[in-house]
Write a protein that holds these residues in place. Sequence first.
Motif, mmCIF file in Angstrom:
data_model
loop_
_atom_site.group_PDB
_atom_site.id
_atom_site.type_symbol
_atom_site.label_atom_id
_atom_site.label_comp_id
_atom_site.label_asym_id
_atom_site.label_seq_id
_atom_site.Cartn_x
_atom_site.Cartn_y
_atom_site.Cartn_z
ATOM 1 N N PRO A 1 33.344 38.933 -34.255
ATOM 2 C CA PRO A 1 33.602 37.519 -33.530
ATOM 3 C C PRO A 1 32.571 37.190 -32.393
ATOM 4 O O PRO A 1 32.243 36.068 -32.171
ATOM 5 N N ARG A 2 31.768 38.350 -32.050
ATOM 6 C CA ARG A 2 30.955 38.102 -31.152
ATOM 7 C C ARG A 2 29.657 37.173 -31.620
ATOM 8 O O ARG A 2 28.927 36.870 -30.733
ATOM 9 N N ALA B 1 40.834 38.410 -30.858
ATOM 10 C CA ALA B 1 39.453 37.760 -31.543
ATOM 11 C C ALA B 1 39.174 36.382 -30.942
ATOM 12 O O ALA B 1 37.949 36.084 -30.953
ATOM 13 N N TYR B 2 39.968 35.544 -30.424
ATOM 14 C CA TYR B 2 39.684 34.354 -29.924
ATOM 15 C C TYR B 2 38.989 34.687 -28.812
ATOM 16 O O TYR B 2 38.018 33.984 -28.102
ATOM 17 N N GLU B 3 39.403 35.478 -27.995
ATOM 18 C CA GLU B 3 38.931 35.753 -26.543
ATOM 19 C C GLU B 3 37.747 36.196 -26.922
ATOM 20 O O GLU B 3 36.765 36.010 -25.774
ATOM 21 N N MET B 4 37.233 37.194 -27.794
ATOM 22 C CA MET B 4 36.105 37.740 -27.983
ATOM 23 C C MET B 4 34.998 36.950 -28.511
ATOM 24 O O MET B 4 33.817 37.222 -28.284
ATOM 25 N N THR B 5 35.283 35.619 -29.062
ATOM 26 C CA THR B 5 34.245 34.698 -29.360
ATOM 27 C C THR B 5 33.667 34.248 -28.421
ATOM 28 O O THR B 5 34.480 33.504 -27.580
ATOM 29 N N PRO B 6 32.364 34.132 -28.224
ATOM 30 C CA PRO B 6 31.768 33.543 -27.237
ATOM 31 C C PRO B 6 31.867 31.727 -27.227
ATOM 32 O O PRO B 6 31.699 31.407 -28.618
ATOM 33 N N GLY B 7 31.961 31.044 -26.072
ATOM 34 C CA GLY B 7 31.802 29.691 -26.392
ATOM 35 C C GLY B 7 30.514 29.295 -26.558
ATOM 36 O O GLY B 7 29.530 29.992 -26.236
ATOM 37 N N LYS C 1 32.801 27.281 -29.218
ATOM 38 C CA LYS C 1 33.355 27.848 -30.455
ATOM 39 C C LYS C 1 34.346 26.721 -31.000
ATOM 40 O O LYS C 1 34.974 25.888 -30.240
ATOM 41 N N ARG D 1 33.518 33.222 -38.775
ATOM 42 C CA ARG D 1 34.154 34.202 -38.941
ATOM 43 C C ARG D 1 35.647 34.148 -39.019
ATOM 44 O O ARG D 1 36.291 33.318 -38.567
#
Lengths: 665, 172, 215
Positions: free
Chosen positions: B83-84, B106-112, B114, B48
């Motif tokens: 981002p999910r 966006a960083y927060e919403m990306t699941p680990g 990552k 993303r």
Amino acid sequence: MSSFTIDCLFAIAFVLPLVGVVLSLATRRFSWNNTLVQSMFILSGFAGLIAGSYFFALLGIGNSASFNGTFFGLVNIALNSMQVFFLMLVYGGVLLTSLYAIQSLPPYKDVYVLPTLNVASAFFIVGMQATILSPSLFTFLMAWEIMSVSAYFLVIADRSDESLRAGWLYFVMTHIGFACIAAGLLLLAGGNLFASWHDVALSALGATPLAISIAFVLLLAGFGSKAGLVPLHQWLPYAHPQAPSGSSALLSGVMLKVALFGFIQGVALFPFVPSFSAFLVISIGLLSAFFGALRAAVENDAKRVLAWSSIENMGLIFSAVGIYLLVHGSQDSAVSAIAPSIALFIILHTANHFIFKTGLFMAVGAVASKTHTRNLDELGGLAQRWPIFAGIFLALSLAAAALPPFGTFFGEWTYFQTLASGMTVSAFFGGSFALILALLALVGGLALFAYVRMFSAIFLGRARTTHAEQVSPMPILLWLPSLFSVLLSIIAGLFLFPILSAPNTFMEGVTLFGDVAILGGVSMNAWWVLLSVIFIGVLLTVCRRSFSNRNPARITDTWDCGQPITPRMQYTATGFSAPIRFFFKSILMSEKELIIEPISMSNPWIVRRRLVWSIKSFFEYWLYRPIGIAVFAVSRAVKRLQNGVIQLYLLLVICALVFTLATTL
Amino acid sequence: MLRLLSKIITTGKRTEKCPQIPTYIEEIGENLKHAIHTLYGGRTLRIRHVDAGSTNGEEYELTALGNAFYDIERFGISFVASPRHADVLTVSGPVTRNMEHALKTAYEMTPGPKIVVALGDGACTGGIWKDSYAVVGAVENVIPVDARIPGDPPTPEDVLRGLLSIVTATRK
Amino acid sequence: MTPIAIAMTVFAGGMFFLAFLMSSRMRLGSLVTAFRVQSALLALLAIAAAFVTGEFQLFIVAGLIVLIKVWFIPSFLLRAARVSGASERLQSYARPATLSFVAACLAIVALVGARGLLPVGADYFVLAASFGIVLVGLLMLVSRKDMFGEGIGFFVMENGIFTFGLALTHGMPFLFEIGSFFDLLAFFILITVFTHRAQDENASVATDDLRTLTD
């Protein structure tokens, strides 16, 4: 429990609402007035239910059960099982809605004049009981009038413009229906207004086939209009939402059944039914079912959705009545074997619809009373505020959509299964039953859609306006009657289904827990279904718990693409029903209009946009409007006679007199 | 009609000859495909991209990676919108003050798990906009960065090599 | 025929003749006088019927007729006309001659109609006369343009109905007769009130002015 006690209890159940009238007017200055009157109604309901239960316990459920009551020696009334069954529905409805009204009416004491509203309710209850109990034609018609007129006062209770318009439409249509009923019954009775039902049946034996046909059509028109059959249903979607919620529940859940009772009782007087009658009833029933389900799927007013759903269910019941008329008394034994199963469905669905519709109307009324809106586009997210109530509403919606383990499922299964088994009887039945089944599938799908939409618009997601956001906890008596409805629905499936399918043997206790077999040897066991549903639910929960991902999940906000999320972004009820509206556009005649108005003089690009969306009523446009235009045209032509000269009017009177004398002499 | 037909016949083929496709694309691509396959067991690597205030040069190069010449998707890489769904977050441009919050979200919403990749000079070090009042600076000033692909903008070859090294490093 | 029967025939015939006359009279005074005589004849008819049937109450009824229809109503009608200032000359939609002709036709209709009910005899003539009076009264109602004329027409019709009752049953039950008297009184009151109002509002009692009340 002797028959004298049953007699007394029925009499008490009849008289208590009238006592309630007196008390309501006498104590109208006190704050506990409403509670007192509703308690009278509750006692009346209880007495009636106990009397009915003892009646069935004493005399069994079969058709031959009959009972001669004398109401403390005042009147002579003979009761049969069908009457007591419908009476039980009346008493059950009165019990539930009066319990509900104890706490639902006081918040509205500035809108309704509570003492007079309760007087109207009392007369309505008495009218319904009297209609079912009536031993003769005259008392039936009188009781019917009492019931209809008091329902009118219930509809106009809040005196708003909408209510007055709806009440006026209802008033006119109910009297047209009354005229049809009276004409039909009098045709059968040979003009004798004071005949008892037995005498009417006797004189109907001597009626000409033409008279029988006309009488049938008149009875169908009159009772059908009251029961909400298309095309005489026009008053129902306007009138039912305007009444107070408890009364709406009674109107929709019980009064429609009383109309059904009237129709069945009327048809039972016929020595034979005209040949076209079965097809007429079936087609009107199916048309009502389809139209009701369709409109229920696209309406935005929650109560109106329920009103249209009532039309749909009554259409289903009447289509089954039509099929019964078709197969009953046929010479072919395979054909006439279809009849008992169809009769089972009619009775089951009557009871089930009463249960879930009463519960739903009370539930929607509770929501409306707390959020002050009935518009599905303005509600939302209530499951977070009222989780238990949301569960109750979900259960009622599942019951309405005829899903197990609720009673409606078993009734509809009986109907579908009977039709499927009956298809093998002959080619004619095969073709027509297949068609009917297809239509029923469409109706069932639309009904399911409508209830999913209603439930999710009210309870799921987030609140769409502040109305739905700031709600206080619900008083117990607002949701308790709905909970009782849920339980009743399950009980109906478990107990009523087996009992009614084998009415003469249920006392032996065997069939209560066993399989219920209908036409074609197919059987269904309600307990198994309930247990399976519970088992599957437990299984799913356990599996989910044990097989789900053990990794801890991190919880963050919803990804909103950088825009702030508002509740307006979720599906509205209008949007959800858009595909249905699109597909049935020609029937619904929906119109979307985008009105663009420039605001600023100097800059034509700054505009205000307004989207206006409306649905036209199909029958109003194609049936009532042309009739109305024709009537007005004729009146305008006749109006030319009204030139103001008195002598001309007198001359017309004299001509009429002379004409009458000439024709009679 | 006849004119059209005659035009069709008289005009010959106008397509150009395919230029010589550099061999490194295939080479790196095969390695990348193998690496991703062993890393994810057959799933694609999902990228993303967050534009935190770049000159769009990096975006052009990323878009070019998807065209028929490079065709990165056959190697098991795809670009996703949310981002999910992402495994890799590529960030380009020095992070402007306006985009700082969005990048963090966006960083927060990306699941680990990552991988955050800073793409281009601006993202790696702040580039020529470093110390400007309008930018926060390098991406590492805002969110933790796992890998850098320098260049202004980095050529597609650089991006491919960079991705290969990231994936092989992650595998270890 | 017995003398009583002859007497009844004469009275009834006289009543019809007067009605026939009244149909074409255009002067209020003559109308009222004819009505008085007709009512007197009706009273005599009632007395004759009383002698035939021997019911005492018919004497009372005859007395009431004399009181109300011969004295009370006509004089008060005249007084109301004089007080309100209405014109003595009444108007109608057709010429008096035409009205007379129509009344004669109605007489024939009455005779034929009564023939269908009863064989020829004393009762038959009285019945035919009553039909004729009712029809002529209706004719007056339809053809007169002003309220006094219509009022008189109504009273004539009432007389005819009374005669019908006397002919067929030799007197209607007492209560009905009382009822019909009250009915008359009510109508009379209405007529006086209306003519008063009409005269005040429109300066005439012609019913044509009422046409302005329509849409």
